[in-house]
Design a protein around this motif. Structure first.
Motif, PDB file in Angstrom:
ATOM      1  N   VAL A 131      18.986   2.815  21.490  1.00 33.58           N
ATOM      2  CA  VAL A 131      19.487   2.318  22.776  1.00 33.58           C
ATOM      3  C   VAL A 131      19.287   0.810  22.869  1.00 33.58           C
ATOM      4  O   VAL A 131      20.207   0.046  23.200  1.00 33.58           O
ATOM      5  CB  VAL A 131      18.781   3.036  23.939  1.00 33.58           C
ATOM      6  CG1 VAL A 131      19.146   2.387  25.277  1.00 33.58           C
ATOM      7  CG2 VAL A 131      19.134   4.519  23.955  1.00 33.58           C
ATOM      8  N   LEU A 132      18.068   0.361  22.569  1.00 31.98           N
ATOM      9  CA  LEU A 132      17.757  -1.067  22.641  1.00 31.98           C
ATOM     10  C   LEU A 132      18.634  -1.868  21.685  1.00 31.98           C
ATOM     11  O   LEU A 132      19.143  -2.942  22.041  1.00 31.98           O
ATOM     12  CB  LEU A 132      16.272  -1.273  22.321  1.00 31.98           C
ATOM     13  CG  LEU A 132      15.719  -2.696  22.368  1.00 31.98           C
ATOM     14  CD1 LEU A 132      16.000  -3.355  23.714  1.00 31.98           C
ATOM     15  CD2 LEU A 132      14.225  -2.681  22.080  1.00 31.98           C
ATOM     16  N   LEU A 133      18.833  -1.368  20.480  1.00 31.84           N
ATOM     17  CA  LEU A 133      19.694  -2.043  19.506  1.00 31.84           C
ATOM     18  C   LEU A 133      21.105  -2.208  20.041  1.00 31.84           C
ATOM     19  O   LEU A 133      21.711  -3.287  19.922  1.00 31.84           O
ATOM     20  CB  LEU A 133      19.716  -1.246  18.203  1.00 31.84           C
ATOM     21  CG  LEU A 133      20.763  -1.655  17.154  1.00 31.84           C
ATOM     22  CD1 LEU A 133      20.574  -3.094  16.716  1.00 31.84           C
ATOM     23  CD2 LEU A 133      20.709  -0.714  15.954  1.00 31.84           C
ATOM     24  N   ASN A 134      21.648  -1.174  20.653  1.00 25.19           N
ATOM     25  CA  ASN A 134      23.024  -1.253  21.143  1.00 25.19           C
ATOM     26  C   ASN A 134      23.154  -2.145  22.367  1.00 25.19           C
ATOM     27  O   ASN A 134      24.187  -2.788  22.556  1.00 25.19           O
ATOM     28  CB  ASN A 134      23.559   0.155  21.420  1.00 25.19           C
ATOM     29  CG  ASN A 134      24.100   0.818  20.177  1.00 25.19           C
ATOM     30  OD1 ASN A 134      25.259   0.662  19.828  1.00 25.19           O
ATOM     31  ND2 ASN A 134      23.235   1.550  19.468  1.00 25.19           N
ATOM     32  N   VAL A 135      22.117  -2.194  23.189  1.00 25.82           N
ATOM     33  CA  VAL A 135      22.140  -3.157  24.301  1.00 25.82           C
ATOM     34  C   VAL A 135      22.157  -4.577  23.751  1.00 25.82           C
ATOM     35  O   VAL A 135      22.953  -5.424  24.184  1.00 25.82           O
ATOM     36  CB  VAL A 135      20.926  -2.946  25.237  1.00 25.82           C
ATOM     37  CG1 VAL A 135      20.861  -4.074  26.274  1.00 25.82           C
ATOM     38  CG2 VAL A 135      21.008  -1.600  25.939  1.00 25.82           C
ATOM     39  N   LEU A 136      21.296  -4.860  22.774  1.00 27.11           N
ATOM     40  CA  LEU A 136      21.275  -6.196  22.166  1.00 27.11           C
ATOM     41  C   LEU A 136      22.617  -6.507  21.507  1.00 27.11           C
ATOM     42  O   LEU A 136      23.152  -7.619  21.664  1.00 27.11           O
ATOM     43  CB  LEU A 136      20.146  -6.279  21.140  1.00 27.11           C
ATOM     44  CG  LEU A 136      20.088  -7.577  20.321  1.00 27.11           C
ATOM     45  CD1 LEU A 136      19.820  -8.781  21.218  1.00 27.11           C
ATOM     46  CD2 LEU A 136      19.022  -7.480  19.224  1.00 27.11           C
ATOM     47  N   ALA A 137      23.183  -5.549  20.771  1.00 25.13           N
ATOM     48  CA  ALA A 137      24.465  -5.774  20.095  1.00 25.13           C
ATOM     49  C   ALA A 137      25.563  -6.095  21.106  1.00 25.13           C
ATOM     50  O   ALA A 137      26.372  -7.014  20.900  1.00 25.13           O
ATOM     51  CB  ALA A 137      24.840  -4.549  19.265  1.00 25.13           C
ATOM     52  N   HIS A 138      25.594  -5.343  22.198  1.00 28.42           N
ATOM     53  CA  HIS A 138      26.617  -5.582  23.222  1.00 28.42           C
ATOM     54  C   HIS A 138      26.454  -6.974  23.832  1.00 28.42           C
ATOM     55  O   HIS A 138      27.452  -7.693  24.030  1.00 28.42           O
ATOM     56  CB  HIS A 138      26.515  -4.516  24.306  1.00 28.42           C
ATOM     57  CG  HIS A 138      27.535  -4.674  25.395  1.00 28.42           C
ATOM     58  ND1 HIS A 138      28.858  -4.327  25.236  1.00 28.42           N
ATOM     59  CD2 HIS A 138      27.431  -5.175  26.660  1.00 28.42           C
ATOM     60  CE1 HIS A 138      29.528  -4.585  26.351  1.00 28.42           C
ATOM     61  NE2 HIS A 138      28.681  -5.106  27.230  1.00 28.42           N
ATOM     62  N   GLU A 139      25.207  -7.361  24.114  1.00 26.38           N
ATOM     63  CA  GLU A 139      24.984  -8.664  24.748  1.00 26.38           C
ATOM     64  C   GLU A 139      25.247  -9.810  23.773  1.00 26.38           C
ATOM     65  O   GLU A 139      25.709 -10.883  24.182  1.00 26.38           O
ATOM     66  CB  GLU A 139      23.563  -8.744  25.308  1.00 26.38           C
ATOM     67  CG  GLU A 139      23.275  -7.737  26.415  1.00 26.38           C
ATOM     68  CD  GLU A 139      24.251  -7.815  27.588  1.00 26.38           C
ATOM     69  OE1 GLU A 139      24.815  -8.920  27.823  1.00 26.38           O
ATOM     70  OE2 GLU A 139      24.470  -6.801  28.253  1.00 26.38           O
ATOM     71  N   LEU A 140      24.978  -9.601  22.485  1.00 28.07           N
ATOM     72  CA  LEU A 140      25.337 -10.625  21.493  1.00 28.07           C
ATOM     73  C   LEU A 140      26.847 -10.789  21.381  1.00 28.07           C
ATOM     74  O   LEU A 140      27.358 -11.904  21.245  1.00 28.07           O
ATOM     75  CB  LEU A 140      24.755 -10.250  20.126  1.00 28.07           C
ATOM     76  CG  LEU A 140      23.332 -10.696  19.822  1.00 28.07           C
ATOM     77  CD1 LEU A 140      22.841 -10.089  18.511  1.00 28.07           C
ATOM     78  CD2 LEU A 140      23.230 -12.223  19.759  1.00 28.07           C
ATOM     79  N   GLU A 141      27.543  -9.660  21.451  1.00 31.51           N
ATOM     80  CA  GLU A 141      29.008  -9.720  21.407  1.00 31.51           C
ATOM     81  C   GLU A 141      29.558 -10.498  22.597  1.00 31.51           C
ATOM     82  O   GLU A 141      30.454 -11.340  22.451  1.00 31.51           O
ATOM     83  CB  GLU A 141      29.571  -8.301  21.377  1.00 31.51           C
ATOM     84  CG  GLU A 141      31.054  -8.237  21.111  1.00 31.51           C
ATOM     85  CD  GLU A 141      31.514  -6.808  20.877  1.00 31.51           C
ATOM     86  OE1 GLU A 141      32.484  -6.625  20.124  1.00 31.51           O
ATOM     87  OE2 GLU A 141      30.909  -5.880  21.455  1.00 31.51           O
ATOM     88  N   ARG A 142      29.011 -10.234  23.779  1.00 30.51           N
ATOM     89  CA  ARG A 142      29.446 -10.965  24.972  1.00 30.51           C
ATOM     90  C   ARG A 142      29.111 -12.450  24.866  1.00 30.51           C
ATOM     91  O   ARG A 142      29.922 -13.312  25.221  1.00 30.51           O
ATOM     92  CB  ARG A 142      28.766 -10.390  26.211  1.00 30.51           C
ATOM     93  CG  ARG A 142      29.283  -9.016  26.618  1.00 30.51           C
ATOM     94  CD  ARG A 142      28.574  -8.539  27.878  1.00 30.51           C
ATOM     95  NE  ARG A 142      28.773  -9.481  28.983  1.00 30.51           N
ATOM     96  CZ  ARG A 142      28.002  -9.538  30.073  1.00 30.51           C
ATOM     97  NH1 ARG A 142      26.965  -8.712  30.180  1.00 30.51           N
ATOM     98  NH2 ARG A 142      28.252 -10.386  31.033  1.00 30.51           N
TER      99      ARG A 142
END
Length: 502
Positions: A131-142
């Motif tokens: 979950v934490l990894l995907n939150v970070l990935a999404h925010e890096l993409e943004r």
């Protein structure tokens, strides 16, 4: 509680990470994993088991590169028996990110639903790390949309992670082709240090002993909410990414979890345990007159500094009455109560001459479920002790811990809903002396006045993140290790026989 390490080196880092994980093995014995990066390609090996068992020569040869990270796992969320939930975790977009973390997210289930419905990301395990990894990935993409990735965009993404994620988390992450990211939650509940080697190698790790034991100089602890980005050339950038950071480290790190030779948030763990012994000595005097105690015996190994200091202050002999078999895993993190009870006898053996005909004061770092204490008191009696007193360098553990320690439900904690005398009777001791909460906080907090306080939630029921109530604890427990090893006799890996339902 897990152990994490990240390295940006001048040469191959696979052996360095392996050595670092050996120094962190006490923080997790369930699984281990290493990721390295060469160019833009990521190499990973992870599996259940101890570090020495997971990594063979063929595995190490398959981990090339000058940048890498690793983790030893102690499961507090997800499935303890799933190979898939060994860390680190990987996601290929954006850039290719691998991540490992130490701690526990308190809003993981809400985030999981949000990731699916709003961010359109799929979570395939029960691990809050994914979950934490995907939150970070999404925010890096943004943060990088329409631009390039650099320290400032990375820090903007971490700031967004802090705004979305709740709970405890110390994180290391590799961004393929760019570098190493490390950050700590806004309360600094879980530890994270950074240091540098003589050759310019940069290392971040859960404990300072990892840095020192691999020839690196400890520079400092990361601040709560702070993020550090190390590029592939070893250049370090750092920024405070939290809106209102406060330093509330987990006090149980000093009581039990961390190695005594570590320094966490400028506090020597060894000195903290000496201080706990000093304050505990005053509690003992008020319960059992020292002239009624013949000898002070520690329960190996975390309690030794406290027991030595207590014995010195009371003018009593200090003796080693238990010999530890170092080749048996810690009972605290072993699955299944049947295994736990059996392992106490496998793990500790008495030196009978230190007990026979004596009134002994046993000193332990803490009493969590009571099963180990009960077995140890019985062992002392069988060895001929006339009276067996028990002292705990920590206060009664009365509340669940939701920040990454395996204390999930009140019904599994021996002191929850019981008086001290009821606990004493349950473990079979002639007297039971606990540290008090305020004394514990003063003893450790005096070593670093810059602390805002401690997370002592398992002792005082105060959850520093301010977002935890009884319903939240119930949901976290439902989501945590819910699948048992079919080979275990116990229906709960933390079951406490005759535990009172709260």
């Amino acid at each position: 509680m897990c152990g994490i390490v990240g390295v940006v080196g001048q040469g191959p880092v696979n052996q360095l990470i392996y050595d670092a994980l050996l120094l962190l093995q006490h923080r997790g014995q369930d699984a281990a994993g290493i990721v390295t990066q060469q160019g833009r390609k990521v190499y990973m090996h992870k599996a259940k088991g101890m570090v020495r068992d997971v990594f063979r020569t063929r595995n190490m040869r398959a981990l090339p590169g000058n940048v890498g990270m690793g983790q030893v796992r102690y499961p507090t969320a997800g499935n303890a028996y799933s190979e898939e939930e060994a860390q680190p975790f990987y996601v290929n977009a954006p850039f290719g990110i691998t991540l490992a973390h130490n701690g526990n997210l308190t809003n993981a289930q809400a985030l999981k639903a949000e990731l699916f419905s709003t961010d359109h990301r799929h979570i395939n395990t029960e691990s809050d790390t994914e979950v934490l990894l995907n939150v970070l990935a999404h925010e890096l993409e943004r943060a990088t949309r329409g631009g390039t990735l650099g320290p400032e965009t990375v820090f903007a993404a971490v700031a967004s992670v802090h705004r979305r994620v709740r709970g405890s988390y110390a994180v290391v992450a590799l961004i393929a082709g760019y570098g190493l990211l490390a950050f700590r939650d806004p309360y600094g509940i879980r530890p994270l240090s950074i240091g540098r080697g003589a050759d310019g190698t940069v290392m971040v790790a859960s404990e300072s002993v990892t840095l020192e034991g691999t020839g690196h100089h400890l520079e400092r602890n990361l601040q709560p909410g702070e993020a550090v980005f190390v590029d592939l050339q070893g250049a370090v950038s750092a920024k405070q990414c939290a809106d209102n950071p406060k330093l509330y480290p987990c006090i149980f790190e000093y009581v039990y979890l961390a190695r005594p030779d570590s320094v966490l948030d400028e506090i020597s763990v060894y000195q903290a345990r000496l201080n706990l012994g000093e304050t505990l000595a005053k509690r003992v005097i008020s319960t059992v007159p020292p002239n009624q105690i013949d000898v002070v015996i520690p329960i190996p190994e975390s309690s030794r500094p406290s027991a030595m200091q207590l014995a010195q202050l009371l003018g009593l002999p200090y003796r080693e009455g238990f010999v530890k078999n170092r080749y048996v895993g810690r009972t605290f993190i072993m699955p299944g109560q049947a295994v736990r009870k059996k392992s106490v006898r496998q793990k500790l053996n008495v030196i009978g001459s230190e007990f026979k005909g004596r009134n002994v004061l046993l000193v332990d770092d803490s009493i969590v479920r009571g099963t180990t204490s009960r077995e140890i008191v019985q062992m002392a009696r069988e060895a001929g002790a006339r009276k067996v007193y028990m002292a705990s360098a920590a206060p009664p553990v009365r509340f669940p811990n939701v920040y990454g320690i395996d204390m999930p439900t009140a019904s599994e904690l021996v002191a929850a809903g019981r008086t001290v005398d009821e606990v004493r009777e349950l473990i079979g001791a002639d007297a039971l002396i606990y540290q008090d909460v305020d004394g514990m906080k003063r003893a450790i907090g005096s070593l670093n006045p810059k602390l805002d306080g401690f997370d002592a939630s398992c002792f005082d029921g105060v959850y520093v993140t301010g977002d935890v109530n009884a319903d939240d604890i119930a949901k976290i427990n439902e989501a945590r290790i819910g699948q048992e090893d079919p080979l275990e006799e116990s229906s709960s890996r933390l079951a406490l026989p005759n535990a009172q339902e709260i």
